[in-house]
Design a protein around this motif. Structure first.
Motif, PDB file in Angstrom:
ATOM      1  N   MET A 200       0.841  -1.185   0.000  1.00  7.49           N
ATOM      2  CA  MET A 200       0.000   0.000   0.000  1.00  7.49           C
ATOM      3  C   MET A 200       0.878   1.236   0.000  1.00  7.49           C
ATOM      4  O   MET A 200       1.882   1.297   0.684  1.00  7.49           O
TER       5      MET A 200
ATOM      6  N   LEU B  49      -9.432   4.814  -0.420  1.00  6.27           N
ATOM      7  CA  LEU B  49      -8.610   3.693  -0.872  1.00  6.27           C
ATOM      8  C   LEU B  49      -8.959   3.407  -2.328  1.00  6.27           C
ATOM      9  O   LEU B  49     -10.142   3.274  -2.669  1.00  6.27           O
TER      10      LEU B  49
ATOM     11  N   GLN C 162      -3.693   4.383  -0.596  1.00  6.77           N
ATOM     12  CA  GLN C 162      -4.439   5.149   0.404  1.00  6.77           C
ATOM     13  C   GLN C 162      -4.146   6.640   0.254  1.00  6.77           C
ATOM     14  O   GLN C 162      -2.998   7.061   0.321  1.00  6.77           O
TER      15      GLN C 162
END
Ligand SMILES: [Fe+2]
Length: 188
Positions: A1, A85, A69
């Motif tokens: 992420m 997201l 994110q």
């Protein structure tokens, strides 16, 4: 992420996003129990989902390597944070749980969520998949730990975007994830 992180909803934010942050603030400031706060925040979030004036183009950008994110707002007193997201096709999270209450809403596309229970047997532990849920555009969910172990994936064919509100300061913590589970999992 990967994460992008403006400290607060400022110049890059749309008018609708500023309004949403104010609505969330009003709800959080009531100081209600976590489960109820998550539920009531969902009621405020739902009418904004799918609105094309909610996010800027930059806030809808994904990352080819991981779900991405975008930190949209972190309340100055640390009481809540709002993120977008962005999931490209095939992207998913680890199996994890959370530090705080959480409200999610699907803004674009659809997300599949698999929920797990942690089974402890003496010195060993494993996960058992208990439920599969598909959340389509406009769907909101609210929950609070404990017992919130899950994995989320983009279950559609295009980009998926969801809004997540956490009762935690993500400007300081970076993520709401309490623990990533690498235990054996019975996936049914
Ligand atoms: Fe999660």
């Amino acid at each position: 992420m990967t994460t992008t992180a403006p400290r607060a909803a400022t110049a890059a934010c749309t008018r609708r996003l500023r309004d949403l942050v104010e609505e969330i603030r009003e709800t959080v400031e009531r100081g209600l129990p976590p489960e109820l706060t998550a539920y009531l925040v969902g009621e405020r979030l739902a009418p904004h989902l799918g609105a094309d004036d909610l996010l800027t183009a930059e806030q809808c950008e994904g990352d080819p390597d991981h779900y991405r994110q975008h930190l949209l707002h972190a309340e100055s007193d640390g009481s809540f944070s709002l993120v977008a997201l962005v999931w490209l096709p095939g992207q998913r999270t680890s199996i994890h749980d959370h530090l705080s209450w959480c409200t999610t809403g699907v803004h674009l596309g659809e997300e599949g969520e698999r929920r797990y229970r942690l089974i402890s047997d003496g010195n060993t532990a494993r996960l058992v998949a208990t439920e599969d849920v598909v959340n389509r555009q406009g769907t909101v969910c609210g929950f609070a730990p404990p017992g919130d172990i899950h994995r989320v994936r983009n279950s559609g064919t295009g980009t998926a975007i969801s809004l997540h509100v956490y009762g935690a300061d993500l400007a300081r913590l970076g993520s709401s994830i309490r623990r990533v589970y690498r235990l054996p999992a019975d996936e049914r």
